[in-house]
Design a protein around this motif. Structure first.
Motif, PDB file in Angstrom:
ATOM      1  N   GLU A 425       0.985  -1.003  -0.025  1.00 44.86           N
ATOM      2  CA  GLU A 425       0.271   0.288   0.009  1.00 44.86           C
ATOM      3  C   GLU A 425       0.832   1.153   0.009  1.00 44.86           C
ATOM      4  O   GLU A 425       0.355   2.362  -0.555  1.00 44.86           O
ATOM      5  CB  GLU A 425      -0.931  -0.265   0.883  1.00 44.86           C
ATOM      6  CG  GLU A 425      -2.366   0.858   0.792  1.00 44.86           C
ATOM      7  CD  GLU A 425      -3.313   0.346   0.321  1.00 44.86           C
ATOM      8  OE1 GLU A 425      -2.690  -0.624  -0.687  1.00 44.86           O
ATOM      9  OE2 GLU A 425      -4.158   1.764  -0.363  1.00 44.86           O
ATOM     10  N   HIS A 429       1.425   4.192  -3.070  1.00 46.74           N
ATOM     11  CA  HIS A 429       1.173   5.515  -2.629  1.00 46.74           C
ATOM     12  C   HIS A 429       2.415   5.723  -2.628  1.00 46.74           C
ATOM     13  O   HIS A 429       1.772   7.749  -1.379  1.00 46.74           O
ATOM     14  CB  HIS A 429      -0.029   5.613  -1.827  1.00 46.74           C
ATOM     15  CG  HIS A 429      -1.225   5.072  -1.646  1.00 46.74           C
ATOM     16  ND1 HIS A 429      -1.626   4.258  -1.820  1.00 46.74           N
ATOM     17  CD2 HIS A 429      -2.134   5.714  -2.493  1.00 46.74           C
ATOM     18  CE1 HIS A 429      -2.729   3.706  -1.937  1.00 46.74           C
ATOM     19  NE2 HIS A 429      -3.298   4.850  -2.698  1.00 46.74           N
ATOM     20  N   LEU A 441      -6.643  -4.721   3.508  1.00 47.93           N
ATOM     21  CA  LEU A 441      -5.064  -4.287   2.885  1.00 47.93           C
ATOM     22  C   LEU A 441      -5.055  -6.108   1.896  1.00 47.93           C
ATOM     23  O   LEU A 441      -5.450  -6.820   3.334  1.00 47.93           O
ATOM     24  CB  LEU A 441      -4.559  -4.170   3.300  1.00 47.93           C
ATOM     25  CG  LEU A 441      -4.569  -2.174   3.836  1.00 47.93           C
ATOM     26  CD1 LEU A 441      -2.939  -2.132   4.187  1.00 47.93           C
ATOM     27  CD2 LEU A 441      -4.721  -1.817   2.279  1.00 47.93           C
TER      28      LEU A 441
END
Length: 581
Positions: A425, A429, A441
């Motif tokens: 994740e 990002h 997730l």
């Protein structure tokens, strides 16, 4: 007297047997360890040569991209050269025309295909489409060198392949192998490195060797192009242990020494066993646990105190491939070693540290919760890590994901999967961040949506975003560099913060309803390929006229997702005004 004689004879025979077995065992250990070292350092030598070969491949790709030309050759060669490279050369049609550095290497400008010493093997490389190495030979600057010649083939206007010439690297023998050969010498080995004279000839010539003669050495072979290389090792003192023979005389004289000899054998055996167990569990480069060692000890730690809380973290180096490509694998290894050293200094001694492989590392912190770990792991993540290259210090950064036992996983394996999902994740990002695992997730999406998607989107020739296809609750997931540049954002985090992760906030207010209605009308009508014109908000509050072209895709994690490409409407008019009617 007779009994004493019998005891003496039995003791002598037993002592002799023990000494014989000990000597044989130590010889086998030496053979095993020598074979391991021959394989390890043989592979390292191969890699050191491959680093030079990689330079020729880089030049080859530049020639292909440049249709047979390389602009600013000296500047590019200066960036590629390292401590073991004598010179980098270009030889169009087999004639060396460009050399870096040129000073001191002017004599290298020759016609390779017609040269007496180089012609035959160069023609062989050209005709058989193979990379060749030649040497060692004396360098004008002193010492010996090895030439790596990579034949380059391009296509003409009709698509026919033709021989362009060679990209060449001259390696200094005394430098390119110095690290590996010095290491085996310090470890107490005699060595010899040889290679075949030519691809068609099985005769070996010596590239480098130690002073003393080798007797029954261990050999490790490898191939570069079509040329065979051989790396041979043997202990400096030979294979036999003369101390055991001397010990036999003492054992024959005194029964106490016999017992001492037995004790020595047991201790030697146990010491060797511990060494091999350590070798199996430790990572040679970073001197922390390898994946097998980490997993084994982590399972033991959790099983021993199953009611305790643990934090498991996975971290890796951001853009590690770029470090290897720009500075070379040697400096990539230095970055990994420095990262491991910083982990040892930062974390307490009871924290378990490991290297999963490549640039991925793992951490298990006992007696720790999410709340305890957040500040500490964030501090470690945000602290720049460095490595030295040619006297200059270069920074690199890491991304880290972590999960708590037993809150997020009931065992080490589940815990690591959760940490991996959090790490992914972060990568998705913007990198250089630290994130705790949360519900929702999924590390399994990594292969489907993550790195493959990022690699593709980063190299698409245009501005590109991905967002959740939801009429009421759209959510921005990703934007590539070209899109961020188009609307004036420095990075993905700034973009997400300013837009509140909503695509709707990119559309000019008076066009939002019409724009969204037009998009969903196309989707609901089964047409996904039309262009839509609207005004998009930039970071400074101004607007830019764009065309968007989107496609909707079903994904396992996010459901329906829009993939959208943007085109600057003014750029179209500027560059293609004569084509627009």
């Amino acid at each position: 007297m007779f009994i004493s004689l019998v005891v003496f004879l039995i003791g002598t025979c037993l002592a002799g047997l023990i000494v014989y077995k000990t000597n044989l065992h130590e010889k086998e250990n030496k053979l095993t360890i020598t074979q391991l070292n021959a394989t390890t350092y043989g592979e390292r030598i191969k890699q050191e040569i491959s680093d030079g070969i990689e330079i020729t491949h880089t030049l080859q790709q530049l020639l292909i991209d440049g249709n047979g030309t390389i602009n600013k050759f000296d500047m590019i060669a200066n960036n590629l050269v390292n401590d073991s490279v004598e010179s980098i050369q270009l030889a169009p049609n087999g004639v060396v025309t460009d050399i870096y550095p040129e000073e001191g290497n002017e004599a290298g400008k020759i016609a390779l295909l017609n040269d007496k010493e180089r012609g035959k093997i160069s023609c062989y490389a050209r005709d058989n489409h193979i990379l060749i190495t030649q040497g060692p030979f004396e360098l004008k600057q002193g010492g010996e060198g090895i030439a790596v010649r990579n034949p380059v083939y391009l296509e003409d206007g009709t698509g026919q392949e033709y021989f362009w010439g060679f990209t060449i690297v001259i390696l200094r023998v005394q430098d390119v192998f110095s690290g590996s050969l010095s290491a085996v010498s310090e470890f107490g080995y005699e060595y010899r490195l040889s290679k075949t004279v030519a691809p068609w000839d099985d005769t070996y010539e010596i590239v480098s060797q130690s002073d003393d003669k080798l007797t029954s050495p261990i050999s490790y072979g490898f191939t570069i192009g079509e040329e065979k290389w051989k790396f041979e090792l043997m202990p400096k003192g030979g294979w036999e242990n003369k101390k055991s023979v001397i010990l036999l005389g003492g054992i024959l004289s005194v029964i106490v020494l016999l017992l001492t000899g037995l004790t020595c054998v047991i201790l030697i055996y146990r010491e060797n066993k511990i060494k091999f167990q350590t070798l199996a569990n430790m990572d040679a480069l970073t001197n922390i646990y390898n994946r097998y060692g980490f997993d084994t000890l982590a399972d033991r730690m959790i099983a021993k105190n199953p009611r305790n809380h643990y934090i498991a973290a996975l971290l890796d180096v951001d853009d590690f491939k770029l470090i290897n490509d720009v500075y070379g694998h040697t400096y990539g290894d230095r970055a990994l070693k420095n990262l491991a050293d910083s982990m040892k200094k930062f974390f307490p001694s009871d924290v378990l540290l490991g290297r999963n492989g490549g640039d991925e590392f793992c951490v298990l912190i006992p007696n720790c919760t999410y709340e305890d770990a957040k500040e500490k792991l964030t501090q470690f993540t945000k602290t720049p890590k460095t490595f030295l290259c040619k006297g200059e210090e270069h920074s690199f950064y890491i991304s880290l994901g972590y999960a708590e036992y037993p809150r997020s996983g009931s065992n080490r394996s589940q815990l690591m999967r959760c940490a991996d999902a959090a790490l992914y994740e972060i990568k998705l990002h913007g990198k250089n961040g630290c994130m705790a695992y949360r519900e929702g997730l999924q590390s399994g999406v990594r292969k489907q949506l993550g790195f493959a998607l990022k690699d593709v989107s980063e190299h698409l020739p245009g501005a590109f975003i991905i967002y959740k296809a939801d009429k009421k609750d759209d959510e921005l997931f990703y934007a590539n560099r070209e899109f961020l540049h188009m609307i004036g954002y420095k990075n993905l985090d700034e973009f997400f913060s300013h837009t509140k992760k909503s695509f709707r906030n990119l559309i000019r207010e008076d066009e939002q309803k019409q724009m969204e209605s037009s998009i969903w009308k196309q989707i609901d009508g089964g047409n996904e390929n039309d262009y839509i014109y609207f005004h998009m908000r930039k970071s400074d509050g101004s607007y830019i006229s764009v065309l968007d072209h989107g496609r909707i895709v079903e994904t396992p994690q996010y459901g329906r997702v829009f993939y959208v490409m943007f085109i600057d409407w003014e750029d179209i008019h500027i560059h293609y005004s004569d084509l627009i009617i």
